[in-house]
Design a protein around this motif. Structure first.
Motif, PDB file in Angstrom:
ATOM      1  N   ALA A   1     -17.191 -41.910   1.810  1.00 32.40           N
ATOM      2  CA  ALA A   1     -17.312 -40.660   1.057  1.00 32.40           C
ATOM      3  C   ALA A   1     -16.486 -40.671  -0.219  1.00 32.40           C
ATOM      4  O   ALA A   1     -16.860 -40.053  -1.208  1.00 32.40           O
ATOM      5  CB  ALA A   1     -16.877 -39.482   1.933  1.00 32.40           C
ATOM      6  N   LYS A   2     -15.332 -41.408  -0.225  1.00 31.15           N
ATOM      7  CA  LYS A   2     -14.449 -41.421  -1.384  1.00 31.15           C
ATOM      8  C   LYS A   2     -13.988 -42.845  -1.679  1.00 31.15           C
ATOM      9  O   LYS A   2     -14.072 -43.738  -0.832  1.00 31.15           O
ATOM     10  CB  LYS A   2     -13.231 -40.519  -1.141  1.00 31.15           C
ATOM     11  N   ILE A   3     -13.452 -43.016  -2.881  1.00 28.35           N
ATOM     12  CA  ILE A   3     -12.929 -44.327  -3.283  1.00 28.35           C
ATOM     13  C   ILE A   3     -11.801 -44.757  -2.353  1.00 28.35           C
ATOM     14  O   ILE A   3     -11.679 -45.939  -2.002  1.00 28.35           O
ATOM     15  CB  ILE A   3     -12.441 -44.276  -4.759  1.00 28.35           C
ATOM     16  N   GLU A   4     -10.989 -43.796  -1.904  1.00 26.55           N
ATOM     17  CA  GLU A   4      -9.864 -44.128  -1.023  1.00 26.55           C
ATOM     18  C   GLU A   4     -10.343 -44.752   0.284  1.00 26.55           C
ATOM     19  O   GLU A   4      -9.691 -45.649   0.828  1.00 26.55           O
ATOM     20  CB  GLU A   4      -9.018 -42.882  -0.718  1.00 26.55           C
ATOM     21  N   ASP A   5     -11.515 -44.293   0.768  1.00 30.13           N
ATOM     22  CA  ASP A   5     -12.075 -44.863   2.012  1.00 30.13           C
ATOM     23  C   ASP A   5     -12.388 -46.349   1.820  1.00 30.13           C
ATOM     24  O   ASP A   5     -12.085 -47.180   2.680  1.00 30.13           O
ATOM     25  CB  ASP A   5     -13.345 -44.108   2.421  1.00 30.13           C
ATOM     26  N   VAL A   6     -13.001 -46.660   0.686  1.00 30.71           N
ATOM     27  CA  VAL A   6     -13.370 -48.057   0.393  1.00 30.71           C
ATOM     28  C   VAL A   6     -12.100 -48.908   0.260  1.00 30.71           C
ATOM     29  O   VAL A   6     -12.022 -50.012   0.806  1.00 30.71           O
ATOM     30  CB  VAL A   6     -14.198 -48.141  -0.907  1.00 30.71           C
TER      31      VAL A   6
ATOM     32  N   LEU B   1     -17.028 -38.273 -10.887  1.00 37.43           N
ATOM     33  CA  LEU B   1     -15.760 -38.026 -11.591  1.00 37.43           C
ATOM     34  C   LEU B   1     -14.659 -37.534 -10.652  1.00 37.43           C
ATOM     35  O   LEU B   1     -13.473 -37.633 -10.988  1.00 37.43           O
ATOM     36  CB  LEU B   1     -15.979 -37.007 -12.715  1.00 37.43           C
ATOM     37  N   SER B   2     -15.016 -36.994  -9.520  1.00 37.68           N
ATOM     38  CA  SER B   2     -13.983 -36.544  -8.585  1.00 37.68           C
ATOM     39  C   SER B   2     -13.615 -37.633  -7.580  1.00 37.68           C
ATOM     40  O   SER B   2     -12.861 -37.379  -6.639  1.00 37.68           O
ATOM     41  CB  SER B   2     -14.469 -35.296  -7.841  1.00 37.68           C
ATOM     42  N   GLY B   3     -14.150 -38.847  -7.772  1.00 35.17           N
ATOM     43  CA  GLY B   3     -13.831 -39.954  -6.885  1.00 35.17           C
ATOM     44  C   GLY B   3     -14.729 -40.049  -5.671  1.00 35.17           C
ATOM     45  O   GLY B   3     -14.521 -40.911  -4.808  1.00 35.17           O
ATOM     46  N   GLU B   4     -15.766 -39.191  -5.593  1.00 34.64           N
ATOM     47  CA  GLU B   4     -16.673 -39.248  -4.445  1.00 34.64           C
ATOM     48  C   GLU B   4     -17.713 -40.352  -4.642  1.00 34.64           C
ATOM     49  O   GLU B   4     -18.031 -40.724  -5.779  1.00 34.64           O
ATOM     50  CB  GLU B   4     -17.363 -37.892  -4.236  1.00 34.64           C
ATOM     51  N   ILE B   5     -18.236 -40.888  -3.556  1.00 33.14           N
ATOM     52  CA  ILE B   5     -19.293 -41.893  -3.604  1.00 33.14           C
ATOM     53  C   ILE B   5     -20.631 -41.159  -3.459  1.00 33.14           C
ATOM     54  O   ILE B   5     -20.918 -40.582  -2.405  1.00 33.14           O
ATOM     55  CB  ILE B   5     -19.135 -42.947  -2.481  1.00 33.14           C
ATOM     56  N   ARG B   6     -21.411 -41.169  -4.503  1.00 31.53           N
ATOM     57  CA  ARG B   6     -22.665 -40.419  -4.529  1.00 31.53           C
ATOM     58  C   ARG B   6     -23.814 -41.271  -3.973  1.00 31.53           C
ATOM     59  O   ARG B   6     -23.789 -42.508  -4.078  1.00 31.53           O
ATOM     60  CB  ARG B   6     -23.007 -39.972  -5.950  1.00 31.53           C
ATOM     61  N   PRO B   7     -24.834 -40.642  -3.386  1.00 33.97           N
ATOM     62  CA  PRO B   7     -25.974 -41.408  -2.859  1.00 33.97           C
ATOM     63  C   PRO B   7     -26.816 -42.007  -3.979  1.00 33.97           C
ATOM     64  O   PRO B   7     -26.824 -41.502  -5.107  1.00 33.97           O
ATOM     65  CB  PRO B   7     -26.768 -40.356  -2.067  1.00 33.97           C
ATOM     66  N   VAL B   8     -27.527 -43.089  -3.649  1.00 37.50           N
ATOM     67  CA  VAL B   8     -28.402 -43.757  -4.620  1.00 37.50           C
ATOM     68  C   VAL B   8     -29.836 -43.764  -4.084  1.00 37.50           C
ATOM     69  O   VAL B   8     -30.064 -43.578  -2.892  1.00 37.50           O
ATOM     70  CB  VAL B   8     -27.927 -45.202  -4.889  1.00 37.50           C
TER      71      VAL B   8
ATOM     72  N   VAL C   1     -11.101 -42.534 -13.262  1.00 39.34           N
ATOM     73  CA  VAL C   1     -11.230 -41.982 -11.903  1.00 39.34           C
ATOM     74  C   VAL C   1     -10.255 -42.678 -10.954  1.00 39.34           C
ATOM     75  O   VAL C   1      -9.592 -42.033 -10.129  1.00 39.34           O
ATOM     76  CB  VAL C   1     -12.689 -42.129 -11.405  1.00 39.34           C
ATOM     77  N   LEU C   2     -10.139 -44.011 -11.047  1.00 43.62           N
ATOM     78  CA  LEU C   2      -9.215 -44.756 -10.188  1.00 43.62           C
ATOM     79  C   LEU C   2      -7.769 -44.330 -10.431  1.00 43.62           C
ATOM     80  O   LEU C   2      -6.957 -44.256  -9.499  1.00 43.62           O
ATOM     81  CB  LEU C   2      -9.366 -46.259 -10.440  1.00 43.62           C
ATOM     82  N   GLU C   3      -7.452 -44.033 -11.688  1.00 45.99           N
ATOM     83  CA  GLU C   3      -6.084 -43.634 -12.040  1.00 45.99           C
ATOM     84  C   GLU C   3      -5.780 -42.217 -11.546  1.00 45.99           C
ATOM     85  O   GLU C   3      -4.734 -41.955 -10.946  1.00 45.99           O
ATOM     86  CB  GLU C   3      -5.910 -43.714 -13.560  1.00 45.99           C
ATOM     87  N   LYS C   4      -6.734 -41.307 -11.816  1.00 47.39           N
ATOM     88  CA  LYS C   4      -6.480 -39.895 -11.536  1.00 47.39           C
ATOM     89  C   LYS C   4      -6.676 -39.545 -10.060  1.00 47.39           C
ATOM     90  O   LYS C   4      -5.856 -38.845  -9.456  1.00 47.39           O
ATOM     91  CB  LYS C   4      -7.422 -39.051 -12.407  1.00 47.39           C
ATOM     92  N   ARG C   5      -7.782 -40.034  -9.470  1.00 43.12           N
ATOM     93  CA  ARG C   5      -8.157 -39.590  -8.133  1.00 43.12           C
ATOM     94  C   ARG C   5      -7.597 -40.471  -7.017  1.00 43.12           C
ATOM     95  O   ARG C   5      -7.341 -39.995  -5.916  1.00 43.12           O
ATOM     96  CB  ARG C   5      -9.689 -39.552  -8.015  1.00 43.12           C
ATOM     97  N   ALA C   6      -7.471 -41.787  -7.313  1.00 48.32           N
ATOM     98  CA  ALA C   6      -7.059 -42.706  -6.248  1.00 48.32           C
ATOM     99  C   ALA C   6      -5.633 -43.216  -6.411  1.00 48.32           C
ATOM    100  O   ALA C   6      -5.126 -43.911  -5.530  1.00 48.32           O
ATOM    101  CB  ALA C   6      -8.027 -43.888  -6.185  1.00 48.32           C
ATOM    102  N   GLY C   7      -5.013 -42.914  -7.562  1.00 51.94           N
ATOM    103  CA  GLY C   7      -3.602 -43.250  -7.739  1.00 51.94           C
ATOM    104  C   GLY C   7      -3.320 -44.690  -8.117  1.00 51.94           C
ATOM    105  O   GLY C   7      -2.174 -45.139  -8.030  1.00 51.94           O
ATOM    106  N   PHE C   8      -4.321 -45.454  -8.574  1.00 47.88           N
ATOM    107  CA  PHE C   8      -4.083 -46.843  -9.003  1.00 47.88           C
ATOM    108  C   PHE C   8      -3.652 -46.852 -10.462  1.00 47.88           C
ATOM    109  O   PHE C   8      -4.333 -46.304 -11.326  1.00 47.88           O
ATOM    110  CB  PHE C   8      -5.348 -47.686  -8.814  1.00 47.88           C
ATOM    111  N   ARG C   9      -2.528 -47.491 -10.744  1.00 49.88           N
ATOM    112  CA  ARG C   9      -1.967 -47.505 -12.106  1.00 49.88           C
ATOM    113  C   ARG C   9      -2.578 -48.656 -12.904  1.00 49.88           C
ATOM    114  O   ARG C   9      -2.108 -49.789 -12.838  1.00 49.88           O
ATOM    115  CB  ARG C   9      -0.443 -47.639 -12.037  1.00 49.88           C
ATOM    116  N   LEU C  10      -3.631 -48.342 -13.646  1.00 46.70           N
ATOM    117  CA  LEU C  10      -4.326 -49.374 -14.432  1.00 46.70           C
ATOM    118  C   LEU C  10      -4.248 -49.101 -15.936  1.00 46.70           C
ATOM    119  O   LEU C  10      -4.818 -49.835 -16.730  1.00 46.70           O
ATOM    120  CB  LEU C  10      -5.806 -49.435 -14.015  1.00 46.70           C
ATOM    121  N   GLY C  11      -3.525 -48.031 -16.312  1.00 44.44           N
ATOM    122  CA  GLY C  11      -3.471 -47.636 -17.724  1.00 44.44           C
ATOM    123  C   GLY C  11      -2.795 -48.663 -18.614  1.00 44.44           C
ATOM    124  O   GLY C  11      -3.083 -48.728 -19.808  1.00 44.44           O
ATOM    125  N   ALA C  12      -1.891 -49.481 -18.066  1.00 42.10           N
ATOM    126  CA  ALA C  12      -1.164 -50.458 -18.878  1.00 42.10           C
ATOM    127  C   ALA C  12      -1.644 -51.883 -18.612  1.00 42.10           C
ATOM    128  O   ALA C  12      -0.911 -52.838 -18.866  1.00 42.10           O
ATOM    129  CB  ALA C  12       0.325 -50.339 -18.591  1.00 42.10           C
TER     130      ALA C  12
END
Length: 453
Positions: free
Chosen positions: A442-447, A396-403, A338-349
């Motif tokens: 609401a999203k990972i980018e906000d955090v 999975l879409s990068g949203e922050i869901r309620p708990v 999710v961080l790679e796809k939705r937020a653009g952080f390159r963690l694959g390597a």
């Protein structure tokens, strides 16, 4: 003398067969089926005087049944009381399982020495002198605790009639045997028969019985699965022997919730109740370090603040490593995707290591947001403010869901002195005028933008 009757039982799962075979059809284990004598004498081990309550029961309308609350016996141990649902119910049968050396015998001996009730502690594994040595280490003295080293149920019942205890503790059920079954102690038929005798005794006398059970290499309680069905409550005592903390969980409870846990600290003088586990699960540091974040989680009705540690580094070898301790490895892979796809952080390597401090395992999805914060903190090498904490599930879409039960999590964070808690903006928060700042995201980018600019 009645004819000897035998049957074949799987020593792994307890399934019976008419004849021997190489593989058990139920658990698929090989060479675990053994012959056991199951013919009993025409006697019962526990024979009570006939009472009005022992007459044949008659059906009653549900509205006519007495529903007054059963009075429970206080164990003087707040953690055990919480897990049992308020104390020991008279006439109940409790089974306590756990790894060898985890502290099962210590816990029950410690409780039996402090109980205000007359207690009979029956041990088939240790001598009276060995138990006395451990008892002196735990507490100075007790006038209510009687120690008996015996494995035959008939002799145990004779001593029960003589002493008339209010609580009976058996250490352990695998060491008991009865004369009415001609097989070795610990076999399927012996465990089933001795447990049935203890259940009959407990229900007819209204005296609670606590059993200690061994576990197999797979972590299941040894003996037939029917053993767990027969008893009223099944408790699991767990923890890493390299850590001093122990967790008591309820796997089955006919008289309370199975969501509660009790936490203990193993000391030289016995087990100490941990009333505020958040303080021991959060490490105390003088300087702020990157890669750590505090999560607000729930175990049963109890809110806990736990520390998530992460280390992100460039992969030395071709395939990046993904390693977790106390957290689901598949969920970590999902969050990294999710961080790679939705937020653009390159963690694959990059190698990613994740650890939940204190040696505990957590499966609450509400710690996802703290996992994200810890990973990004280590990746950017920027520490997260130690007064911040997190409670949110990542989708999975990068949203922050309620708990669930977010109000309890916020109150626990405020009580422990945190200044800000990050939660989903979709949570319905009923609290008003709180002393802690509530950041709605609401999203990972906000955090990421709030924490690292």
């Amino acid at each position: 003398m009645s004819k000897v009757k035998t049957s074949f039982f799987c020593q792994s799962c307890g399934t019976s067969y008419a004849k021997w075979q190489g593989q058990c059809n139920a658990c698929k284990e090989w060479n675990t089926i053994a012959e056991e004598i199951i013919q009993k004498q025409d006697k019962v081990a526990w024979k009570s005087e006939p009472t009005p309550s022992s007459r044949a029961p008659k059906p009653l309308k549900i509205n006519e049944i007495d529903s007054t609350q059963e009075i429970r016996m206080d164990t003087t141990d707040n953690e055990l009381n919480r897990v049992l649902g308020g104390g020991i119910v008279p006439g109940s049968l409790i089974l306590l399982g756990g790894e060898p050396g985890i502290g099962k015998s210590t816990l029950l001996l410690q409780i039996s020495l402090k109980l205000p009730y007359k207690t009979l502690y029956v041990s088939g594994e240790e001598s009276q002198k060995q138990i006395k040595m451990r008892a002196e280490r735990i507490t100075p003295s007790s006038d209510n605790c009687y120690i008996l080293t015996e494995t035959k149920t008939q002799n145990i019942f004779k001593q029960i009639e003589a002493i008339k205890p209010e609580i009976v503790i058996i250490d352990s059920i695998q060491t008991l045997h009865t004369d009415y079954i001609e097989s070795t102690a610990g076999s399927i038929s012996q465990i089933r028969e001795t447990t049935a005798e203890l259940i009959k005794f407990a229900k007819e006398t209204n005296i609670p019985v606590i059993l200690i059970g061994h576990i197999t290499k797979d972590g299941n309680i040894a003996g037939p699965k029917i053993l767990e069905h027969m008893v009223d409550t099944v408790l699991q005592f767990e923890g890493d022997r390299n850590h001093v903390y122990r967790i008591l969980r309820s796997l089955k409870n006919r008289f309370g919730s199975t969501a509660e846990i009790g936490i203990y600290e193993m000391l030289g003088s016995g087990l100490r109740e941990v009333s505020n586990p958040s303080e021991i699960l959060i490490s105390h540091k003088d300087e702020e370090l990157s890669g750590t974040a505090i999560a607000s989680t729930l175990e049963g009705m109890r809110p806990l603040m736990i520390e998530i540690q992460s280390l992100v580094s460039t992969a030395v070898y071709g395939t990046p490593q993904r390693s977790t301790t106390g957290y689901n490895a598949k969920r970590l892979n999902m969050i990294l995707a999710v961080l790679e796809k939705r937020a653009g952080f390159r963690l694959g390597a990059k190698d990613v290591f994740l650890n939940v401090t204190g040696g505990i395992s957590v499966d609450d999805p509400a710690i996802d947001l703290a996992v994200v914060a810890a990973i990004l903190s280590s990746n950017e090498d920027i520490p997260v403010n130690k007064d911040f904490c997190f409670a949110g599930e990542v989708g999975l879409s990068g949203e922050i869901r309620p708990v669930n039960r977010v109000d309890q999590r916020i109150q626990e964070a405020e009580k422990l002195g945190f200044s800000t808690i990050f939660v989903s903006k979709y949570n319905k928060i009923a609290l008003k005028n709180t002393g802690i700042k509530i950041e709605l995201v609401a999203k990972i980018e906000d955090v990421a933008s709030m924490l690292f600019g």
